[in-house]
Design a protein around this motif. Sequence first.
Motif, PDB file in Angstrom:
ATOM      1  N   GLU A   1       0.841  -1.189   0.000  1.00  0.00           N
ATOM      2  CA  GLU A   1       0.000   0.000   0.000  1.00  0.00           C
ATOM      3  C   GLU A   1       0.882   1.248   0.000  1.00  0.00           C
ATOM      4  O   GLU A   1       1.965   1.259   0.574  1.00  0.00           O
ATOM      5  N   ASP A   2       0.394   2.282  -0.631  1.00  0.00           N
ATOM      6  CA  ASP A   2       1.156   3.523  -0.601  1.00  0.00           C
ATOM      7  C   ASP A   2       0.884   4.283   0.691  1.00  0.00           C
ATOM      8  O   ASP A   2      -0.040   3.974   1.431  1.00  0.00           O
ATOM      9  N   GLN A   3       1.710   5.277   0.971  1.00  0.00           N
ATOM     10  CA  GLN A   3       1.633   6.021   2.234  1.00  0.00           C
ATOM     11  C   GLN A   3       0.327   6.791   2.372  1.00  0.00           C
ATOM     12  O   GLN A   3      -0.216   6.893   3.465  1.00  0.00           O
ATOM     13  N   GLY A   4      -0.193   7.320   1.282  1.00  0.00           N
ATOM     14  CA  GLY A   4      -1.434   8.098   1.343  1.00  0.00           C
ATOM     15  C   GLY A   4      -2.615   7.266   1.778  1.00  0.00           C
ATOM     16  O   GLY A   4      -3.438   7.710   2.583  1.00  0.00           O
ATOM     17  N   SER A   5      -2.722   6.043   1.306  1.00  0.00           N
ATOM     18  CA  SER A   5      -3.848   5.201   1.692  1.00  0.00           C
ATOM     19  C   SER A   5      -3.746   4.770   3.152  1.00  0.00           C
ATOM     20  O   SER A   5      -4.756   4.599   3.826  1.00  0.00           O
ATOM     21  N   LYS A   6      -2.518   4.606   3.645  1.00  0.00           N
ATOM     22  CA  LYS A   6      -2.350   4.269   5.063  1.00  0.00           C
ATOM     23  C   LYS A   6      -2.815   5.413   5.952  1.00  0.00           C
ATOM     24  O   LYS A   6      -3.462   5.202   6.972  1.00  0.00           O
ATOM     25  N   ILE A   7      -2.468   6.635   5.562  1.00  0.00           N
ATOM     26  CA  ILE A   7      -2.872   7.800   6.356  1.00  0.00           C
ATOM     27  C   ILE A   7      -4.387   7.937   6.346  1.00  0.00           C
ATOM     28  O   ILE A   7      -5.000   8.205   7.385  1.00  0.00           O
TER      29      ILE A   7
ATOM     30  N   ARG B   1      -5.897   5.208   8.601  1.00  0.00           N
ATOM     31  CA  ARG B   1      -5.708   5.495  10.029  1.00  0.00           C
ATOM     32  C   ARG B   1      -6.573   6.664  10.489  1.00  0.00           C
ATOM     33  O   ARG B   1      -7.058   6.671  11.614  1.00  0.00           O
TER      34      ARG B   1
END
Length: 73
Positions: A14-20, A23
């Motif tokens: 997953e890319d960082q944007g989808s993790k943010i 969350r």
Amino acid sequence: MSSDTDISISSYNEDQGSKIIQRSREAPFVPVGMAVVAYGLYRLKNRGNTKMSIHLIHIHVAAQGFVVTAMTL
């Protein structure tokens, strides 16, 4: 290789944007708290003639108000 391994490996990509985004949906007050901290740091840098102790007291009171409001909601 089995397809279970492929699924688990793809879930780690997953890319960082989808993790943010994920969350922030789980805990909506975390991004708001981060914004408040960022604003406090900005105001600390550009506080003008205000003493450091007075500025920190204002930030502390604002943080306490945010926590009380979050707990009430």
